[in-house]
Write a protein that holds these residues in place. Structure first.
Motif, short mmCIF file in Angstrom:
data_model
loop_
_atom_site.label_atom_id
_atom_site.label_comp_id
_atom_site.label_asym_id
_atom_site.label_seq_id
_atom_site.Cartn_x
_atom_site.Cartn_y
_atom_site.Cartn_z
N THR A 19 17.76 -21.42 96.07
CA THR A 19 17.79 -20.08 95.27
C THR A 19 19.18 -19.40 95.46
O THR A 19 19.61 -18.90 94.71
N VAL A 20 19.60 -19.34 96.98
CA VAL A 20 20.87 -19.03 96.95
C VAL A 20 21.84 -19.38 96.27
O VAL A 20 22.54 -18.70 95.77
N VAL A 21 21.94 -20.61 96.17
CA VAL A 21 23.05 -21.35 95.52
C VAL A 21 22.89 -20.98 94.09
O VAL A 21 24.10 -20.64 93.37
N ALA A 22 21.67 -20.93 93.43
CA ALA A 22 21.67 -20.66 92.15
C ALA A 22 22.10 -19.28 91.64
O ALA A 22 22.66 -19.17 90.82
N ILE A 23 21.79 -18.41 92.72
CA ILE A 23 22.12 -16.94 92.51
C ILE A 23 23.58 -16.86 92.44
O ILE A 23 24.28 -16.11 91.65
N ASN A 24 24.17 -17.48 93.43
CA ASN A 24 25.68 -17.46 93.69
C ASN A 24 26.30 -17.95 92.43
O ASN A 24 27.27 -17.34 91.60
N GLU A 25 25.81 -19.17 91.86
CA GLU A 25 26.39 -20.01 90.52
C GLU A 25 26.30 -18.73 89.44
O GLU A 25 27.10 -18.75 88.69
N PHE A 26 24.97 -18.25 89.55
CA PHE A 26 24.82 -17.51 88.34
C PHE A 26 25.70 -16.22 88.27
O PHE A 26 26.38 -15.86 87.27
N ALA A 27 25.79 -15.56 89.51
CA ALA A 27 26.77 -14.52 89.56
C ALA A 27 28.23 -14.74 89.34
O ALA A 27 28.84 -13.92 88.65
N ASN A 28 28.60 -16.09 89.55
CA ASN A 28 29.93 -16.40 89.20
C ASN A 28 30.13 -16.61 87.71
O ASN A 28 31.18 -16.15 87.19
N ILE A 29 29.02 -16.91 87.05
CA ILE A 29 29.39 -16.92 85.67
C ILE A 29 29.27 -15.68 85.09
O ILE A 29 29.99 -15.45 84.20
N ALA A 30 28.32 -15.23 85.35
CA ALA A 30 27.97 -13.64 84.82
C ALA A 30 29.16 -12.63 85.05
O ALA A 30 29.71 -12.07 84.26
#
Ligand code: HEC
Length: 180
Positions: A19-30
């Motif tokens: 989940t942490v990795v996913a949030i990080n990725e998403f934040a980078n894209i967003a």
């Protein structure tokens, strides 16, 4: 605790990490950070844009002639302690790691036959006049690439001038001070 429970715990930990990795990725894209070309805040580096030769001369500080006019050989003798482990100064003194420096001012580069100089120094040619000594002692390896004198250099203009004033006292001939 049985192994099934252990598996559940391990699974929970793994899911958390994912989940942490996913949030990080998403934040980078967003947010997709863009790095600005200039600093948002100006940082004063002390560098000024030069406005012609007058400004350049000012930045370089006083000329060697001016520095030498007020140089102090006694202060230079103290600075020479940095050199004394490698250089003797008395007439006919021994070569150590470096050559004896008696009468070095205005002597030719590689002035002693008894010392085995680097070819870099010998190829540089010319005499150790004020300008050459000043340049060499600022940063030996910049002035003569490949010199075997392992010495970082003396950064301060005034200290170099004092040192050269001391070297000037070593020798028979009184070399006149440099003029503008
Ligand atoms: C670690 C030893 C070492 C120190 C410290 C050192 N030198 Fe040298 N110096 C040498 C060596 C070795 C050479 C010969 C360089 C070459 O052949 O490339 C040399 C060469 C020179 C020369 C040229 C001599 C000639 O006959 O052409 C001068 C001038 C000189 N040093 C001045 C100084 C001064 C002044 C200092 C102190 C600020 C100093 N050196 C510190 C080792 C040293």
């Amino acid at each position: 605790m049985n192994s099934f429970e252990l598996n559940k715990i391990a699974g929970a930990v793994l899911a958390g990490a994912l989940t942490v990795v996913a949030i990080n990725e998403f934040a980078n894209i967003a947010v997709s950070p863009t790095i600005p070309e200039t600093n948002a805040y100006a940082i004063d580096t002390g560098a000024e844009e030069s406005t012609g030769t007058a400004a350049v001369a000012e930045e370089q500080g006083p000329s060697l002639a001016v520095l030498m006019a007020s140089a102090d050989p006694a202060a230079g003798e103290k600075i020479f302690k940095k050199c004394a482990s490698c250089h003797s100064v008395e007439e006919g003194g021994p070569n150590k790691i470096g050559p004896n420096l008696y009468g070095i001012l205005n002597a030719s580069k590689g002035h002693l036959d008894s010392f085995s100089y680097s070819s870099a120094l010998l190829e540089k040619g010319g005499n150790w006049d004020y300008e050459a000594l000043n340049a060499f002692l600022t940063k030996p390896k910049d002035y003569i690439k490949g010199t075997k004198m392992s010495f970082a250099g003396i950064k301060k203009d005034g200290q170099r001038a004092d040192l050269i004033a001391y070297l000037r006292t070593l020798g028979k001939t009184d070399v006149p001070l440099p003029t503008e």
